[in-house]
Design a protein around this motif. Structure first.
Motif, PDB file in Angstrom:
ATOM      1  N   CYS A 130       0.825  -1.210   0.000  1.00 21.39           N
ATOM      2  CA  CYS A 130       0.000   0.000   0.000  1.00 21.39           C
ATOM      3  C   CYS A 130       0.862   1.263   0.000  1.00 21.39           C
ATOM      4  N   GLU A 131       1.939   1.246   0.748  1.00 18.24           N
ATOM      5  CA  GLU A 131       2.822   2.414   0.780  1.00 18.24           C
ATOM      6  C   GLU A 131       3.466   2.638  -0.590  1.00 18.24           C
ATOM      7  N   ALA A 132       3.952   1.564  -1.200  1.00 16.60           N
ATOM      8  CA  ALA A 132       4.625   1.680  -2.501  1.00 16.60           C
ATOM      9  C   ALA A 132       3.659   2.095  -3.611  1.00 16.60           C
ATOM     10  N   LEU A 133       2.411   1.645  -3.519  1.00 14.20           N
ATOM     11  CA  LEU A 133       1.432   1.943  -4.570  1.00 14.20           C
ATOM     12  C   LEU A 133       0.521   3.110  -4.206  1.00 14.20           C
ATOM     13  N   ASN A 134       0.752   3.698  -3.037  1.00 16.41           N
ATOM     14  CA  ASN A 134      -0.056   4.825  -2.576  1.00 16.41           C
ATOM     15  C   ASN A 134      -1.555   4.507  -2.650  1.00 16.41           C
ATOM     16  N   CYS A 135      -1.935   3.405  -1.997  1.00 20.71           N
ATOM     17  CA  CYS A 135      -3.332   2.973  -2.018  1.00 20.71           C
ATOM     18  C   CYS A 135      -3.738   2.464  -0.637  1.00 20.71           C
ATOM     19  N   GLN A 136      -4.964   2.043  -0.516  1.00 25.09           N
ATOM     20  CA  GLN A 136      -5.503   1.488   0.721  1.00 25.09           C
ATOM     21  C   GLN A 136      -5.649  -0.035   0.571  1.00 25.09           C
ATOM     22  N   PRO A 137      -5.653  -0.786   1.682  1.00 18.23           N
ATOM     23  CA  PRO A 137      -5.839  -2.235   1.595  1.00 18.23           C
ATOM     24  C   PRO A 137      -7.100  -2.628   0.814  1.00 18.23           C
ATOM     25  N   GLY A 138      -8.161  -1.841   0.954  1.00 22.85           N
ATOM     26  CA  GLY A 138      -9.405  -2.130   0.232  1.00 22.85           C
ATOM     27  C   GLY A 138      -9.294  -1.959  -1.269  1.00 22.85           C
ATOM     28  N   ASP A 139      -8.249  -1.264  -1.724  1.00 20.31           N
ATOM     29  CA  ASP A 139      -8.012  -1.153  -3.165  1.00 20.31           C
ATOM     30  C   ASP A 139      -7.419  -2.439  -3.712  1.00 20.31           C
ATOM     31  N   ILE A 140      -6.763  -3.193  -2.851  1.00 21.14           N
ATOM     32  CA  ILE A 140      -6.097  -4.431  -3.267  1.00 21.14           C
ATOM     33  C   ILE A 140      -6.959  -5.657  -2.984  1.00 21.14           C
ATOM     34  N   LEU A 141      -7.627  -5.674  -1.837  1.00 19.91           N
ATOM     35  CA  LEU A 141      -8.439  -6.823  -1.435  1.00 19.91           C
ATOM     36  C   LEU A 141      -9.924  -6.511  -1.604  1.00 19.91           C
TER      37      LEU A 141
END
Length: 74
Positions: free
Chosen positions: A52-63
């Motif tokens: 999330c830090e590397a992609l500047n996103c939230q966990p909910g963006d990935i899962l």
């Protein structure tokens, strides 16, 4: 119940290759590839946080949670 992993979507949004993410966060290409292809049963919070830090996103963006179609019948 199924958890869908949208790592490929977030990589595309950031115009980043899996290899670059691997180098940035110190996780092997093999492990990230398994994650990207939903071949894992678990993910460490520390790994998720690094992604999330590397992609500047939230966990909910990935899962993403997806109901099984047979659960709708219950």
């Amino acid at each position: 119940m199924k958890i869908r992993i949208n790592l490929d979507v977030e990589l595309a949004k950031n115009k980043m290759q899996l290899k670059e993410l691997s180098q940035r966060i110190g996780i092997s290409m093999t492990n990230l590839s398994l994650l990207k292809n939903s071949k894992v049963k678990a993910i460490r919070f520390s790994t998720l946080a690094a992604i999330c830090e590397a992609l500047n996103c939230q966990p909910g963006d990935i899962l993403e949670y997806q109901k099984d179609s047979d659960e709708d019948d219950k």
